[in-house]
Write an enzyme that holds these catalytic residues in place. Structure first.
Site, PDB file in Angstrom:
ATOM      1  N   LYS A  76      22.764 -12.356 -17.386  1.00 39.09           N
ATOM      2  CA  LYS A  76      23.919 -11.530 -17.769  1.00 39.09           C
ATOM      3  C   LYS A  76      24.908 -11.479 -16.606  1.00 39.09           C
ATOM      4  CE  LYS A  76      24.742  -6.878 -19.702  1.00 39.09           C
ATOM      5  NZ  LYS A  76      24.064  -5.621 -20.110  1.00 39.09           N
ATOM      6  N   SER A 151      25.080  -4.224 -24.856  1.00 42.60           N
ATOM      7  CA  SER A 151      26.072  -4.989 -24.127  1.00 42.60           C
ATOM      8  C   SER A 151      25.611  -6.390 -23.711  1.00 42.60           C
ATOM      9  CB  SER A 151      26.501  -4.220 -22.870  1.00 42.60           C
ATOM     10  OG  SER A 151      25.427  -4.058 -21.978  1.00 42.60           O
ATOM     11  N   SER A 175      20.996  -1.790 -24.321  1.00 40.40           N
ATOM     12  CA  SER A 175      21.708  -3.070 -24.214  1.00 40.40           C
ATOM     13  C   SER A 175      20.857  -4.330 -24.181  1.00 40.40           C
ATOM     14  CB  SER A 175      22.604  -3.067 -22.985  1.00 40.40           C
ATOM     15  OG  SER A 175      23.795  -2.423 -23.321  1.00 40.40           O
TER      16      SER A 175
HETATM   17  N1  GLN Z   1      25.763   1.029 -26.184  1.00 36.28           N
HETATM   18  C1  GLN Z   1      25.379   1.809 -25.055  1.00 36.28           C
HETATM   19  C2  GLN Z   1      26.598   2.157 -24.228  1.00 36.28           C
HETATM   20  O1  GLN Z   1      27.641   1.760 -24.591  1.00 36.28           O
HETATM   21  C3  GLN Z   1      24.352   1.116 -24.226  1.00 36.28           C
HETATM   22  C4  GLN Z   1      24.892   0.203 -23.199  1.00 36.28           C
HETATM   23  C5  GLN Z   1      23.865  -0.310 -22.245  1.00 36.28           C
HETATM   24  O2  GLN Z   1      22.654  -0.149 -22.437  1.00 36.28           O
HETATM   25  N2  GLN Z   1      24.342  -0.901 -21.173  1.00 36.28           N
HETATM   26  O3  GLN Z   1      26.515   2.810 -23.233  1.00 36.28           O
END
Ligand code: GLN
Length: 477
Positions: A76, A151, A175
């Site tokens: 990532k 994400s 994410s």
């Molecule tokens: N969708 C969640 C957020 O927007 C999780 C994001 C994540 O785990 N980085 O914070």
């Protein structure tokens, strides 16, 4: 080459001279090109991967190769790798090159992994659809009109589409698990402190964890075995010994599992996700496990609590992007103040700005007690209740996401609608415990659906072993 070969089979084939690692890397490079429209990769390390293929092939042949030899992975775009770009999906770090490697990258390279490129993600990991990336959304390989999830959307799609064997993502509130569920692969968020955060671009430091996205539970176990463990550069990393997860994928006896009726009755739950959860519960009961309803009265509080705390932490973490220390500096700046203001206004995307503003608000003197302080207290209640359930049960079973991958653009208008879709993943994040998403089956539209298992603190070994079993017993459904 076959689309996916388990690593031990691949290593054996290479050792016997039936397959060459260069062929494997070339295969993935070709796949990446063929599927470039998915937008999963931000950068491909073509020559490096080919060079490494030669060295690692040699090592496999002469028996000196590390555990991950032959594994071709993507990381990532939030995970630092010395002398490689890392932009966190943001314009503010667009041309930034990392001056050191994260501990996870160091540990994987030491075991002869081949890193083939860096993967698209929501800007600073803020999002659940990969639509907040400065580099554009990632498309789901199962249906190009659907989101990848986020994400770690690029990480999930790269594995789903066979562009690499496995990927690393980060999970702050889902994410790794949610995109894994949208893409029909395995995604594990480890216990907070199990994996070093050194060299990971920070979003919300009391939540962030690196986790694997893989085709199989076996691959997830192997990666965890390599990346987990104490790191002197991360004071929150645990010194608990790291089990040989990949050797501990069996268990004996029957398990006691809790499911949360509130999750199955929650508003907006897709009927097919509900049916899959119920079928999985039934299957496990038929297999002789105890699977029983246990009430979790805080379900409606998990999303607001998570967002207040993560926005607060992110407003503090992202203060470092000031146009002076790192990355983008506005060409329109005329003095110090306008350097800060313009660089940040032009460098950050809308969602990141929203979170910095709200995070600063909830931490401000007049509102601290009613928002941040209160959310900390609710986090403790959620954690204690979850720990209590896990004192009497081995695992908690729940859906990973309320629905399958949704349409591109479908939820971008209203951030709250997007946040609410995290309802099933943030409980484990608030509690700091491990959770895994498993691809059980596809829905009637052929979109993948995931089931989530939450395990005990530092119980990755038991969680992985049971996950492997669950994948096997649900296969013929
Ligand atoms: N969708 C969640 C957020 O927007 C999780 C994001 C994540 O785990 N980085 O914070």
């Amino acid at each position: 080459m076959e689309p996916y070969i388990p690593l031990n089979v691949l290593q054996l084939k290479i050792k016997k001279g039936k397959l060459n690692l260069t062929t494997v890397v070339e295969h993935y490079l070709r796949r990446i090109q063929e599927e470039a429209h998915l937008n999963a990769f931000i950068e491909v390390y073509e020559q490096e991967a080919l060079d490494l293929a030669l060295t690692v092939n040699e090592k496999i042949m002469n028996g000196t190769a590390g555990k991950l030899a032959g594994m071709v992975i993507g990381i990532k775009d939030l995970i630092c790798y010395k002398d490689h770009g890392v932009s966190a999906g943001s314009k503010i770090l667009e041309n930034y090159v990392s001056i050191f490697s994260s501990t996870v990258v160091e540990r994987m390279l030491a075991e002869d992994v081949i890193i083939i490129g860096r993967l698209n993600c929501d800007e600073f990991a803020m999002g659940g659809s990969n639509e907040n990336s400065y580099f554009g959304p990632v498309k789901n390989y199962a249906d190009n009109t659907k989101v990848s999830g986020g994400s770690s959307g690029g990480s999930a799609v790269a594995v789903q589409a066979g562009l690499c064997m496995a990927a690393l993502g980060t999970d702050t509130g889902g994410s790794v698990r949610q995109p894994a569920s949208f893409c029909g692969i395995v995604g594990l968020k480890p216990t907070y402190g199990r994996v070093s955060r050194h060299g990971i671009v920070a979003y919300a430091s009391s939540f962030d964890q690196v986790g694997p996205l893989t085709n199989s539970v076996e691959d997830a176990a192997l990666i965890m075995e390599v990346i987990a463990g104490r790191d002197e550069y991360d004071s929150t990393s645990s010194s608990k010994p790291v089990p040989l997860y990949s050797q501990e994928l069996t268990f004996e006896g029957k398990k006691r599992i809790a499911y949360l009726p509130e999750t199955l009755n929650s508003e907006g739950l897709d009927p097919e996700v509900k049916a899959l959860s119920e079928a999985t519960i039934k299957k496990l009961q038929d297999e002789g496990h105890i699977v029983e309803p246990i009430s979790f009265p805080y379900l409606n509080y998990v999303v607001p609590t998570y967002y207040i705390l993560t926005m607060a932490e992110s407003s503090s973490n992202l203060a470092r992007y000031d146009g002076v220390h790192y990355g983008y500096r506005s060409p329109n700046a005329v003095d110090l103040e306008s350097t800060y203001k313009k660089s940040r206004s032009e460098g950050f995307g809308t969602e990141v700005k929203r979170r910095i503003l709200l995070g600063t608000f909830v931490l401000s003197a007049g509102h601290y007690d009613s928002f941040y302080g209160k959310a900390q207290q609710v986090r403790r209640l959620i954690r204690e209740k979850t720990d209590e359930i896990l004192r009497d049960h081995d695992f908690i079973l729940l859906p990973t996401s309320p629905g399958p991958a949704f349409g591109l653009g479908e939820k971008t208008e209203d951030p709250v609608v997007m946040y609410l879709a995290d309802i099933f993943t943030v409980q484990a994040s608030l509690a700091g415990i491990p959770a895994i998403s498993l691809p059980i089956r596809n829905n009637s539209q052929n979109l993948p659906l995931g089931i989530q298992l939450i395990g005990k603190r530092f119980g990755e070994s038991e969680l992985l072993a049971f996950s492997k079993y669950l994948m096997e017993v649900t296969k013929i459904q």
